[in-house]
Design a protein around this motif. Structure first.
Motif, short mmCIF file in Angstrom:
data_model
loop_
_atom_site.label_atom_id
_atom_site.label_comp_id
_atom_site.label_asym_id
_atom_site.label_seq_id
_atom_site.Cartn_x
_atom_site.Cartn_y
_atom_site.Cartn_z
N GLY A 1 0.81 -1.22 0.00
CA GLY A 1 0.00 0.00 0.00
C GLY A 1 0.84 1.26 0.00
O GLY A 1 1.57 1.54 -0.95
N VAL A 2 0.77 2.01 1.10
CA VAL A 2 1.52 3.26 1.20
C VAL A 2 3.02 3.01 1.12
O VAL A 2 3.77 3.84 0.63
N GLY A 3 3.46 1.83 1.57
CA GLY A 3 4.87 1.50 1.51
C GLY A 3 5.39 1.41 0.09
O GLY A 3 6.52 1.81 -0.21
N ARG A 4 4.59 0.88 -0.82
CA ARG A 4 4.99 0.80 -2.23
C ARG A 4 5.19 2.20 -2.79
O ARG A 4 6.16 2.47 -3.50
N MET A 5 4.26 3.10 -2.47
CA MET A 5 4.38 4.47 -2.93
C MET A 5 5.65 5.13 -2.39
O MET A 5 6.40 5.77 -3.13
N GLY B 1 21.54 3.55 14.73
CA GLY B 1 22.38 3.78 13.56
C GLY B 1 21.71 4.58 12.46
O GLY B 1 22.20 4.59 11.32
N CYS B 2 20.61 5.26 12.78
CA CYS B 2 19.87 6.02 11.77
C CYS B 2 19.95 7.52 12.04
O CYS B 2 19.96 7.95 13.18
N GLY B 3 19.97 8.30 10.97
CA GLY B 3 20.09 9.74 11.11
C GLY B 3 18.77 10.45 11.32
O GLY B 3 18.71 11.53 11.92
N PHE B 4 17.68 9.86 10.83
CA PHE B 4 16.35 10.46 10.95
C PHE B 4 15.33 9.34 10.88
O PHE B 4 15.55 8.35 10.16
N VAL B 5 14.22 9.47 11.61
CA VAL B 5 13.18 8.44 11.62
C VAL B 5 11.84 9.05 11.21
O VAL B 5 11.41 10.06 11.78
N PHE B 6 11.21 8.42 10.22
CA PHE B 6 9.87 8.83 9.77
C PHE B 6 8.93 7.65 9.96
O PHE B 6 9.21 6.54 9.49
N ASP B 7 7.81 7.86 10.65
CA ASP B 7 6.84 6.80 10.90
C ASP B 7 5.49 7.22 10.30
O ASP B 7 4.97 8.28 10.64
N VAL B 8 4.94 6.40 9.42
CA VAL B 8 3.66 6.76 8.77
C VAL B 8 2.49 6.70 9.75
O VAL B 8 1.42 7.24 9.48
N ILE B 9 2.68 6.04 10.88
CA ILE B 9 1.61 5.92 11.88
C ILE B 9 1.34 7.27 12.55
O ILE B 9 2.28 7.99 12.89
N TYR B 10 0.06 7.63 12.73
CA TYR B 10 -0.25 8.88 13.43
C TYR B 10 -1.01 8.66 14.73
O TYR B 10 -1.30 9.62 15.45
N ASN B 11 -1.32 7.41 15.05
CA ASN B 11 -1.93 7.08 16.34
C ASN B 11 -1.24 5.84 16.89
O ASN B 11 -1.44 4.77 16.36
#
Length: 282
Positions: free
Chosen positions: A129-133, A212-222
Motif C-alpha cells: 500500500g503506502v509502503g509501495r508508494m 544507527g539512523c540519522g532520521f526516523v519517519f513513521d507513517v503511523i499517526y496514532n
C-alpha cells in the motif's frame, strides 16, 4: 449561497476520519467561508448508484476502499495518479474531473518540512500500500534503498523494482528480513502498521538499528509518538510522524482545488492541534 463551493470525502467506513477538521482549518487559513465539506460514506456496492452525488462536488478526497475504483468515473489522471494507479484527490475543472495522488506529495512535503532527505541510504520497513508508494518515491529520488519485510512478503517489493526498471531508475534494492538488518542509514521509514494503536509497545526494528539512523519517519499517526519514535528521540535522533503526512497531503489537495498558499508555521500548528483533537476523541 450562489458562490458556495462543495467538497467532501469519499470512503468506507469513515467513522475515525480526521479529514473534516483538517480541511475546515485549511479553508479558514485560506480565508474561505463559503464552503461545506461532507462525508460520502458509501460501500463498494453502493458506489455506482451514488457516484452522481459524489461528482456533484467541486472537489473531493478519496480514501479506502475507492482509490482505484474511482478512476473509471473521472476524465483525466495527473502524473502522480498514473504512477500509482491510485487517486485520492479529484478536482472539477472546466467541466472535467481530474484525479491526483497527493499521498506521495504529503510524504515528500513532510520530509522537507522536517529537514530530512530521501537521496541517501534509506531503510524502509514494509512495502504494501503506502509502503509501495514511499519506496517508489525513494527510488525516484536516488535513494540507496533497503526494504525490510517479514518472511513470505518478499514479493511486495517486486512492483517497486519493476517501476524502477521501466522508468530508468536503479532497481538495486536490497530486501531483508527484520533480523537481517545491518549497517547505518541516513533515514529509517516505518511504512508498516507495527506500533499502531492499540499495540503501541511494538517496534518494527531493534534499538540497535534505530541507533544507527540519522532520521526516523513513521507513517503511523496514532499514537502521536510511536515506540520507534520515542526510542529514536532518546538517542537525540529527529523524528516525524504520520499526522504530518496526513495534513500535508490535504494541503496539496487545497493547492489543487484553489491554488491556496500556506506557511509552514501554520501547518505545524495544525498538525499539533490535530494530535490534540485525536487524543480527545479516544
Amino acid at each position: 449561497m450562489k458562490n458556495m463551493k462543495h467538497y467532501g470525502l469519499l470512503g468506507f467506513p469513515l467513522k475515525h476520519t480526521m479529514s473534516p477538521p483538517i480541511h475546515q482549518r485549511l479553508f479558514e487559513l485560506e480565508g474561505v467561508s463559503d464552503f461545506d465539506y461532507t462525508l460520502k460514506e458509501y460501500s463498494p456496492e453502493e458506489l455506482e448508484g451514488k457516484i452522481s452525488d459524489v461528482l456533484a462536488l467541486d472537489g473531493f478526497n478519496i480514501t479506502i476502499p475507492h482509490k482505484v475504483e474511482i478512476i473509471k468515473y473521472i476524465d483525466e489522471l495527473a502524473d502522480s495518479a498514473k504512477r500509482y494507479d491510485s487517486v485520492n484527490c479529484v478536482v472539477k475543472k472546466d467541466g472535467k474531473y481530474i484525479g491526483y495522488n497527493t499521498d506521495c506529495d504529503g510524504f515528500l512535503r513532510s520530509l522537507e518540512a522536517a529537514g530530512a532527505r530521501l537521496d541517501g541510504k534509506v531503510l524502509q520497513c514494509g512495502c504494501g500500500g503506502v509502503g509501495r508508494m514511499i519506496a517508489i518515491e525513494a527510488v525516484r529520488h536516488g535513494a540507496e534503498l533497503t526494504v525490510s519485510v517479514p518472511e513470505g512478503f518478499e514479493d511486495t517489493v517486486g512492483p517497486v523494482k519493476e517501476y524502477a526498471r521501466a522508468n530508468g531508475f536503479s532497481d538495486d534494492i536490497k530486501v531483508v528480513h527484520p533480523n537481517e538488518i545491518s549497517g547505518k542509514f541516513d533515514l529509517l521509514i516505518n511504512a508498516s502498521p507495527v506500533g499502531m494503536f492499540p499495540k503501541v509497545e511494538n517496534c518494527p526494528v531493534s534499538e540497535e538499528v534505530i541507533k544507527g539512523c540519522g532520521f526516523v519517519f513513521d507513517v503511523i499517526y496514532n499514537p502521536e509518538r510511536t515506540k520507534l519514535m520515542q526510542t529514536a528521540e532518546s538517542y537525540g535522533i529527529k523524528t516525524c510522524g504520520g499526522m504530518a503526512m496526513l495534513v500535508w497531503q490535504a494541503v496539496v489537495a487545497h493547492e489543487i482545488w484553489s491554488g491556496a498558499k500556506y506557511n509552514d508555521s501554520d501547518i505545524a500548528r495544525l498538525i499539533s492541534d490535530m494530535h490534540k483533537l485525536m487524543a480527545e476523541k479516544e
